[in-house]
Design an enzyme around this catalytic site. Structure first.
Site, PDB file in Angstrom:
ATOM      1  CB  CYS A   1      -1.037  -0.063   1.214  1.00 27.50           C
ATOM      2  SG  CYS A   1      -2.143  -1.349   1.246  1.00 27.50           S
ATOM      3  CG  HIS A   2      -0.366   5.091   1.308  1.00 27.32           C
ATOM      4  ND1 HIS A   2      -1.522   4.439   1.182  1.00 27.32           N
ATOM      5  CD2 HIS A   2      -0.237   6.365   0.907  1.00 27.32           C
ATOM      6  CE1 HIS A   2      -2.226   5.176   0.481  1.00 27.32           C
ATOM      7  NE2 HIS A   2      -1.620   6.379   0.339  1.00 27.32           N
ATOM      8  N   GLY A   3       3.182   1.547   2.056  1.00 31.16           N
ATOM      9  CA  GLY A   3       4.458   1.423   2.665  1.00 31.16           C
ATOM     10  C   GLY A   3       5.788   2.028   1.789  1.00 31.16           C
TER      11      GLY A   3
END
Lengths: 137, 137
Positions: A70-72
């Site tokens: 995801c936003h990792g």
């Protein structure tokens, strides 16, 4: 689980709690076999913490499995380790991954060397399998 | 003021309200002489809105003054317009600006061609003067 400050944290959109056992300042890359950076809203904060960014950079450079979903991958951008890797992530971060030199592909999981990335929570099974496979090499 | 959705918005940390008169989808770069992207938490959302990113990219390419302060340059990263520019921004976003190809400098304002950037609210006077100067060219 490591993070900025040890403690028990509640997810912002569910009752799930996460126990952050140690701060990144108390550990070193040698203490772990793999690094998994989850998504949600935390990467926006993690990427602004110098100790986290430094830890991620050092860990990545060991060549051990480094995974982000995801936003990792935003944390990997700030750590300056994207280079010319092929990777994926939450669709809305495609622009910044590309700007950082990466090649973005819209697939459930991508493995490029020691880097494992996925897009969304629905990709978690494939993401977990890919990390596990790298660990068992 | 343009944004994602027209409406009156209250700042998250003060009583200041901002009236977003039009959505970016209702306007075109030709309607404005300059673009100023403020900071705070909004860039994290703005950069994930396709219409905003497209508008910023198109506006920047006209060569008209484009300014961003604090976290504002994050939107420029996602729009893919940082290139080899020299710029500044909120200290904690240095890593991603550098990853996007930019050269980061810790100064109150930087003007590189049509691009004006500043770091923090305290830089606003110098930031505003630099934008004004470009507009009066």
């Amino acid at each position: 689980v490591i993070g900025i400050l040890p403690g028990v944290y509640k997810a912002y959109n569910s009752d799930v709690t996460v126990h952050v056992q140690k701060s990144v300042t108390e550990v070193s890359p040698g203490d772990f076999h793999a690094l998994v950076i989850p998504g949600g809203r935390s990467p926006a904060n993690l990427r602004e913490d110098k100790a986290v960014v430094e830890f991620v950079k050092k860990f990545f450079e060991t060549g051990k499995p480094t995974a982000a979903i995801c936003h990792g991958p935003q944390v990997l951008v700030t750590a300056g380790v994207i280079g010319k890797r092929t990777l994926t992530g939450f669709p809305e971060i495609e622009g910044e991954l590309t700007a950082a030199g990466g090649t973005f592909k819209d697939v459930e999981v991508l493995v490029d060397g020691n880097l494992v990335t996925s897009r969304i929570p629905g990709d978690l099974p494939a993401f977990s399998r890919a990390v596990e496979k790298l660990l068992l090499r």
